[in-house]
Motif scaffolding. Structure first.
Motif, PDB file in Angstrom:
ATOM      1  N   PRO A 121     -16.915 -15.350  58.526  1.00  0.00           N
ATOM      2  CA  PRO A 121     -17.386 -16.428  59.414  1.00  0.00           C
ATOM      3  C   PRO A 121     -16.257 -17.167  60.133  1.00  0.00           C
ATOM      4  CG  PRO A 121     -18.543 -16.520  57.337  1.00  0.00           C
ATOM      5  CD  PRO A 121     -17.489 -15.479  57.189  1.00  0.00           C
ATOM      6  N   GLU A 122     -15.080 -17.266  59.540  1.00  0.00           N
ATOM      7  CA  GLU A 122     -13.986 -17.977  60.191  1.00  0.00           C
ATOM      8  C   GLU A 122     -13.525 -17.256  61.452  1.00  0.00           C
ATOM      9  OE1 GLU A 122     -13.274 -16.996  56.728  1.00  0.00           O
ATOM     10  OE2 GLU A 122     -14.451 -18.723  56.164  1.00  0.00           O
ATOM     11  N   GLN A 123     -13.736 -15.931  61.518  1.00  0.00           N
ATOM     12  CA  GLN A 123     -13.343 -15.177  62.704  1.00  0.00           C
ATOM     13  C   GLN A 123     -14.436 -15.185  63.762  1.00  0.00           C
ATOM     14  OE1 GLN A 123     -12.374 -11.296  61.271  1.00  0.00           O
ATOM     15  NE2 GLN A 123     -10.417 -11.925  60.407  1.00  0.00           N
ATOM     16  N   ARG A 124     -15.646 -15.575  63.384  1.00  0.00           N
ATOM     17  CA  ARG A 124     -16.750 -15.599  64.341  1.00  0.00           C
ATOM     18  C   ARG A 124     -17.023 -16.992  64.888  1.00  0.00           C
ATOM     19  NH1 ARG A 124     -21.541 -13.093  61.271  1.00  0.00           N
ATOM     20  NH2 ARG A 124     -20.312 -13.641  59.465  1.00  0.00           N
ATOM     21  N   TYR A 125     -16.867 -18.030  64.068  1.00  0.00           N
ATOM     22  CA  TYR A 125     -17.241 -19.385  64.459  1.00  0.00           C
ATOM     23  C   TYR A 125     -16.024 -20.290  64.515  1.00  0.00           C
ATOM     24  CZ  TYR A 125     -21.957 -17.844  63.408  1.00  0.00           C
ATOM     25  OH  TYR A 125     -23.133 -17.157  63.398  1.00  0.00           O
ATOM     26  N   LEU A 126     -16.055 -21.268  65.418  1.00  0.00           N
ATOM     27  CA  LEU A 126     -14.963 -22.230  65.540  1.00  0.00           C
ATOM     28  C   LEU A 126     -14.945 -23.202  64.375  1.00  0.00           C
ATOM     29  CD1 LEU A 126     -15.385 -23.022  69.323  1.00  0.00           C
ATOM     30  CD2 LEU A 126     -13.567 -21.690  68.285  1.00  0.00           C
ATOM     31  N   PHE A 127     -16.125 -23.593  63.903  1.00  0.00           N
ATOM     32  CA  PHE A 127     -16.257 -24.571  62.829  1.00  0.00           C
ATOM     33  C   PHE A 127     -17.553 -24.285  62.100  1.00  0.00           C
ATOM     34  CE2 PHE A 127     -17.733 -26.188  66.859  1.00  0.00           C
ATOM     35  CZ  PHE A 127     -19.043 -26.531  66.589  1.00  0.00           C
ATOM     36  N   PRO A 128     -17.709 -24.791  60.871  1.00  0.00           N
ATOM     37  CA  PRO A 128     -18.973 -24.581  60.152  1.00  0.00           C
ATOM     38  C   PRO A 128     -20.126 -25.275  60.887  1.00  0.00           C
ATOM     39  CG  PRO A 128     -17.289 -25.415  58.664  1.00  0.00           C
ATOM     40  CD  PRO A 128     -16.728 -25.472  60.041  1.00  0.00           C
ATOM     41  N   ILE A 129     -21.158 -24.530  61.227  1.00  0.00           N
ATOM     42  CA  ILE A 129     -22.258 -25.072  62.015  1.00  0.00           C
ATOM     43  C   ILE A 129     -23.248 -25.807  61.119  1.00  0.00           C
ATOM     44  CG2 ILE A 129     -24.175 -24.462  63.529  1.00  0.00           C
ATOM     45  CD1 ILE A 129     -22.428 -22.138  64.465  1.00  0.00           C
ATOM     46  N   THR A 130     -23.597 -25.210  59.997  1.00  0.00           N
ATOM     47  CA  THR A 130     -24.539 -25.841  59.080  1.00  0.00           C
ATOM     48  C   THR A 130     -23.824 -26.186  57.784  1.00  0.00           C
ATOM     49  OG1 THR A 130     -25.213 -23.744  58.113  1.00  0.00           O
ATOM     50  CG2 THR A 130     -26.443 -24.488  60.033  1.00  0.00           C
ATOM     51  N   SER A 131     -24.474 -26.966  56.952  1.00  0.00           N
ATOM     52  CA  SER A 131     -23.845 -27.342  55.687  1.00  0.00           C
ATOM     53  C   SER A 131     -23.722 -26.141  54.752  1.00  0.00           C
ATOM     54  CB  SER A 131     -24.657 -28.447  55.009  1.00  0.00           C
ATOM     55  OG  SER A 131     -25.969 -27.992  54.759  1.00  0.00           O
ATOM     56  N   ASN A 132     -24.560 -25.117  54.935  1.00  0.00           N
ATOM     57  CA  ASN A 132     -24.437 -23.925  54.101  1.00  0.00           C
ATOM     58  C   ASN A 132     -23.157 -23.158  54.405  1.00  0.00           C
ATOM     59  OD1 ASN A 132     -26.713 -24.252  52.607  1.00  0.00           O
ATOM     60  ND2 ASN A 132     -27.998 -23.009  53.925  1.00  0.00           N
ATOM     61  N   PHE A 133     -22.626 -23.294  55.611  1.00  0.00           N
ATOM     62  CA  PHE A 133     -21.383 -22.607  55.950  1.00  0.00           C
ATOM     63  C   PHE A 133     -20.222 -23.115  55.098  1.00  0.00           C
ATOM     64  CE2 PHE A 133     -21.593 -20.545  60.366  1.00  0.00           C
ATOM     65  CZ  PHE A 133     -22.853 -20.057  60.111  1.00  0.00           C
ATOM     66  N   THR A 134     -20.262 -24.372  54.674  1.00  0.00           N
ATOM     67  CA  THR A 134     -19.128 -24.941  53.962  1.00  0.00           C
ATOM     68  C   THR A 134     -18.920 -24.297  52.593  1.00  0.00           C
ATOM     69  OG1 THR A 134     -20.515 -26.687  53.074  1.00  0.00           O
ATOM     70  CG2 THR A 134     -19.354 -27.150  55.119  1.00  0.00           C
ATOM     71  N   TYR A 135     -19.965 -23.717  52.019  1.00  0.00           N
ATOM     72  CA  TYR A 135     -19.820 -23.109  50.702  1.00  0.00           C
ATOM     73  C   TYR A 135     -18.931 -21.875  50.742  1.00  0.00           C
ATOM     74  CZ  TYR A 135     -23.606 -26.154  49.345  1.00  0.00           C
ATOM     75  OH  TYR A 135     -24.369 -27.255  49.102  1.00  0.00           O
ATOM     76  N   GLY A 136     -19.027 -21.090  51.795  1.00  0.00           N
ATOM     77  CA  GLY A 136     -18.246 -19.870  51.854  1.00  0.00           C
ATOM     78  C   GLY A 136     -17.143 -19.915  52.870  1.00  0.00           C
ATOM     79  N   TRP A 137     -16.856 -21.098  53.401  1.00  0.00           N
ATOM     80  CA  TRP A 137     -15.867 -21.211  54.465  1.00  0.00           C
ATOM     81  C   TRP A 137     -14.466 -21.109  53.902  1.00  0.00           C
ATOM     82  CZ3 TRP A 137     -17.230 -20.921  59.362  1.00  0.00           C
ATOM     83  CH2 TRP A 137     -16.298 -21.232  60.343  1.00  0.00           C
ATOM     84  N   GLN A 138     -13.663 -20.230  54.443  1.00  0.00           N
ATOM     85  CA  GLN A 138     -12.255 -20.008  54.097  1.00  0.00           C
ATOM     86  C   GLN A 138     -12.057 -19.713  52.617  1.00  0.00           C
ATOM     87  OE1 GLN A 138     -10.297 -23.489  55.573  1.00  0.00           O
ATOM     88  NE2 GLN A 138     -10.308 -22.743  57.677  1.00  0.00           N
ATOM     89  N   LEU A 139     -12.852 -18.799  52.103  1.00  0.00           N
ATOM     90  CA  LEU A 139     -12.675 -18.381  50.718  1.00  0.00           C
ATOM     91  C   LEU A 139     -11.573 -17.346  50.572  1.00  0.00           C
ATOM     92  CD1 LEU A 139     -16.253 -18.057  49.223  1.00  0.00           C
ATOM     93  CD2 LEU A 139     -14.514 -19.724  48.697  1.00  0.00           C
ATOM     94  N   GLY A 140     -11.272 -16.649  51.642  1.00  0.00           N
ATOM     95  CA  GLY A 140     -10.251 -15.615  51.578  1.00  0.00           C
ATOM     96  C   GLY A 140     -10.886 -14.277  51.254  1.00  0.00           C
ATOM     97  N   PRO A 141     -10.055 -13.257  51.129  1.00  0.00           N
ATOM     98  CA  PRO A 141     -10.611 -11.924  50.865  1.00  0.00           C
ATOM     99  C   PRO A 141     -11.190 -11.842  49.458  1.00  0.00           C
ATOM    100  CG  PRO A 141      -8.215 -11.865  50.778  1.00  0.00           C
ATOM    101  CD  PRO A 141      -8.599 -13.241  51.258  1.00  0.00           C
TER     102      PRO A 141
END
Length: 175
Positions: A121-141
């Motif tokens: 998602p970090e390569q597709r979106y500029l920022f987390p759009i919904t609050s659900n994005f924050t759970y998996g945002w920038q977790l790494g490989p």
């Protein structure tokens, strides 16, 4: 007072007749007086003109002063256009997948969407759009652990580590 759920035929017919009578009275009233009520409402609406509040223009704010010590930078081509989307632009190679074949043959849009799905998602979106994005945002490989077929490894990883299950005493084991 509780409501009785069981009704016999006489009670059911009574309620049917009562509701039908009320319906007929409403229809009769509407037939007699409905046109008069509508005419009164139209006359009342025409008598009161619609007044909108006047908006006074706001005084323009003074522009903020820019620091003169910083030299002006050349704008990058990517930042010139205002950001209109919350997604990064798609690479031309990925966009070309849209126009090759049809989805029924696992090409075209189907292949494009599956390729986009592989990106994090970090390569597709500029920022987390919904609050659900924050759970998996920038977790790494994702890191895959090796599967070891050792019974003790499964036992050690299955039980809690907080002391709820202590190690088995050798005297408690059956020989």
């Amino acid at each position: 007072m509780s409501r009785r759920l069981s009704m016999d035929t006489a009670q059911l017919n009574f309620w049917k007749e009562d509701l039908l009578r009320e319906k007929m009275l409403r229809c009769e009233w509407h037939r007699k007086f409905g046109s008069m009520v509508k005419a009164k409402q139209k006359a009342k609406a025409a008598a009161l003109p619609l007044k909108l509040p006047t908006l006074h223009p706001k005084a323009p704010l003074s522009p903020p002063r820019a620091p003169k010590a910083v030299p002006p930078k050349a704008p990058s081509p990517a930042l010139e256009a205002p950001i209109q989307s919350e997604m990064y632009p798609v690479s031309p190679a990925t966009r070309a997948l849209l126009y090759e074949g049809i989805s029924h043959d696992l090409q075209g849009r189907y292949c494009y969407l599956n390729t986009r799905k592989l990106d994090v998602p970090e390569q597709r979106y500029l920022f987390p759009i919904t609050s659900n994005f924050t759970y998996g945002w920038q977790l790494g490989p994702t890191v895959k652990k090796e599967q070891v077929s050792c019974k003790m490894c499964h036992i050690d990883s299955f039980f809690r580590k907080n002391g709820a299950f202590e190690l088995l005493d050798p005297r408690d084991l059956a020989l």
